[in-house]
Scaffold this motif. Structure first.
Motif, PDB file in Angstrom:
ATOM      1  N   ARG A  35       0.830  -1.225   0.000  1.00  0.00           N
ATOM      2  CA  ARG A  35       0.000   0.000   0.000  1.00  0.00           C
ATOM      3  C   ARG A  35       0.859   1.268   0.000  1.00  0.00           C
ATOM      4  O   ARG A  35       0.357   2.371   0.213  1.00  0.00           O
ATOM      5  N   TYR A  36       2.128   1.100  -0.248  1.00  0.00           N
ATOM      6  CA  TYR A  36       3.086   2.217  -0.314  1.00  0.00           C
ATOM      7  C   TYR A  36       2.518   3.412  -1.083  1.00  0.00           C
ATOM      8  O   TYR A  36       2.609   4.561  -0.637  1.00  0.00           O
ATOM      9  N   HIS A  37       1.934   3.154  -2.254  1.00  0.00           N
ATOM     10  CA  HIS A  37       1.459   4.261  -3.113  1.00  0.00           C
ATOM     11  C   HIS A  37       0.285   5.001  -2.488  1.00  0.00           C
ATOM     12  O   HIS A  37       0.013   6.136  -2.869  1.00  0.00           O
ATOM     13  N   HIS A  38      -0.405   4.373  -1.545  1.00  0.00           N
ATOM     14  CA  HIS A  38      -1.495   5.089  -0.875  1.00  0.00           C
ATOM     15  C   HIS A  38      -0.934   6.103   0.131  1.00  0.00           C
ATOM     16  O   HIS A  38      -1.545   7.129   0.396  1.00  0.00           O
ATOM     17  N   GLY A  64       1.460   8.484  -2.324  1.00  0.00           N
ATOM     18  CA  GLY A  64       0.636   9.130  -3.346  1.00  0.00           C
ATOM     19  C   GLY A  64       1.465   9.500  -4.549  1.00  0.00           C
ATOM     20  O   GLY A  64       2.349   8.750  -4.965  1.00  0.00           O
ATOM     21  N   ASP A  65       1.207  10.683  -5.104  1.00  0.00           N
ATOM     22  CA  ASP A  65       1.907  11.105  -6.315  1.00  0.00           C
ATOM     23  C   ASP A  65       2.897  12.220  -6.028  1.00  0.00           C
ATOM     24  O   ASP A  65       3.284  12.944  -6.933  1.00  0.00           O
ATOM     25  N   HIS A 110       8.362  10.430  -2.634  1.00  0.00           N
ATOM     26  CA  HIS A 110       8.869   9.173  -3.202  1.00  0.00           C
ATOM     27  C   HIS A 110      10.401   9.227  -3.290  1.00  0.00           C
ATOM     28  O   HIS A 110      11.080   8.262  -2.937  1.00  0.00           O
ATOM     29  N   ARG A 125       5.676   1.772  -7.989  1.00  0.00           N
ATOM     30  CA  ARG A 125       4.246   1.971  -7.730  1.00  0.00           C
ATOM     31  C   ARG A 125       3.418   1.582  -8.955  1.00  0.00           C
ATOM     32  O   ARG A 125       3.905   1.695 -10.083  1.00  0.00           O
ATOM     33  N   ARG A 141       2.586   4.159 -12.368  1.00  0.00           N
ATOM     34  CA  ARG A 141       3.418   5.367 -12.282  1.00  0.00           C
ATOM     35  C   ARG A 141       4.656   5.096 -13.125  1.00  0.00           C
ATOM     36  O   ARG A 141       4.869   3.980 -13.589  1.00  0.00           O
ATOM     37  N   ASP A 178       7.829   4.733 -12.281  1.00  0.00           N
ATOM     38  CA  ASP A 178       8.946   4.425 -11.382  1.00  0.00           C
ATOM     39  C   ASP A 178       9.944   3.436 -11.984  1.00  0.00           C
ATOM     40  O   ASP A 178      11.100   3.396 -11.560  1.00  0.00           O
ATOM     41  N   ASP A 182      -3.609  -2.467  -7.751  1.00  0.00           N
ATOM     42  CA  ASP A 182      -3.499  -1.632  -6.556  1.00  0.00           C
ATOM     43  C   ASP A 182      -2.402  -2.116  -5.603  1.00  0.00           C
ATOM     44  O   ASP A 182      -2.601  -2.109  -4.388  1.00  0.00           O
ATOM     45  N   THR A 194       1.877  -1.849  -4.873  1.00  0.00           N
ATOM     46  CA  THR A 194       3.253  -1.468  -5.188  1.00  0.00           C
ATOM     47  C   THR A 194       4.101  -2.734  -5.225  1.00  0.00           C
ATOM     48  O   THR A 194       3.877  -3.663  -4.449  1.00  0.00           O
TER      49      THR A 194
END
Ligand SMILES: O=C(O)CCC(=O)C(=O)O
Ligand SMILES: [Fe+2]
Length: 280
Positions: free
Chosen positions: A95-98, A101-102, A107, A159, A162, A164, A266, A268
């Motif tokens: 859930r890293y990207h939650h 985020g952006d 990051h 992520r 994205r 990355d 959903d 990472t």
């Protein structure tokens, strides 16, 4: 060297989607028909998988494999906390990207910490992985880089949806990664839609089989240290070997690899990236 040459080509990703490879950077114009691996130490040469350049092998004994993955997740949570994200000790790292985020700065604050850990921070004895990789390639290797005199490992964080992931490349385009053998060890969120992609057999391709940037590529607008493929001159059959949680992908860094877009819905992807050289 020729002027900056933004190039893009569509390629069929192993998940059956056509993706666009958007790479920018001055093009290396003196590519020859020489084969990089023929000039360097070839740690894939004695392996049963020498022709394809990679193998998915059984991982460490379950206790050590679990200790490694759990310890690496712990390091990632610590990196998140140090970057200002107070996650709990049981935070699900997929859930890293939650949490991040952006926010590119957030990051970056995390990956600045996770891209080069001292080997002493590895949650298990490095000798366990050295033995596994030595057995996989048929010669003794150590997690010690004779070019930089460093012993490090990297936690790769990609992520979903994205930019990355790094561009398609050979590590050996950077002198410090010559003569090596790499592993990709799944830590979390590594699936058939997010794991490392590579082109089997491409470690034996001549340099003029692909056009590439001279220096670090700008890939999907993001600068990378490694040069990237601008345009292939032969078909690229990318595959995703997708090692399971109890497996390890061992691969030649002379293979074309990367462009591993995370197409998970959903989750990472977090993987251990580590390099080995001939033991002396
Ligand atoms: O895991 C990835 O997406 C990239 C890995 C890579 O480039 C490497 O291990 O050298
Ligand atoms: Fe690489």
């Amino acid at each position: 060297m020729e002027p900056a040459d933004p190039a893009s080509f569509d390629y069929l990703h192993p998940n059956g989607r056509s993706l666009t490879n958007q790479v920018e950077g001055p093009r290396k114009s003196d590519a020859s028909d020489s084969i990089l691996l023929a000039q360097d130490v070839d740690l894939s040469a004695r392996a049963a998988w020498a022709a394809v350049g990679f193998a998915v092998v059984p991982g460490l004994a379950p206790t050590a494999q679990n200790q490694l993955q759990a310890g690496l997740m712990h390091l990632l949570r610590e990196a998140l906390r140090a970057a200002g994200c107070p996650v709990a000790s049981d935070f699900d790292v997929t859930r890293y990207h939650h949490v991040v985020g952006d926010d590119p700065e957030l990051h970056h604050a995390v990956i600045a910490q996770t891209k080069a850990y001292e080997l002493s921070q590895l949650p298990i004895a490095p000798a366990l992985l050295e033995a596994l990789v030595s057995a996989a390639c048929g010669q003794a290797v150590r997690a010690y880089n004779p070019h930089t005199r460093e012993a490090v490992f990297h936690l790769r964080i990609v992520r979903p949806h994205r930019s990355d992931h790094n561009p398609l490349h050979r590590d050996a385009w950077l002198p410090r990664y010559q003569d090596a053998l790499n592993i990709y060890l799944p830590v979390a969120g590594s699936t058939v839609r997010s794991s490392l992609t590579l082109v089997p057999g491409s470690h034996h391709w001549p340099e003029n089989a692909v056009e590439r940037t001279v220096g670090g590529a700008i890939y999907n607008g993001i600068p990378f240290t490694v040069p990237g493929v601008l345009r292939p001159t032969r078909p690229l059959d990318l595959i995703r070997p997708n090692p399971g949680p109890d497996e390890v992908l061992v691969f030649s860094p002379y293979l074309l690899h990367g462009a591993a877009a995370n197409l998970n819905e959903d989750a990472t992807r977090i993987s251990l990236e580590m390099r080995f050289w001939q033991a002396r």
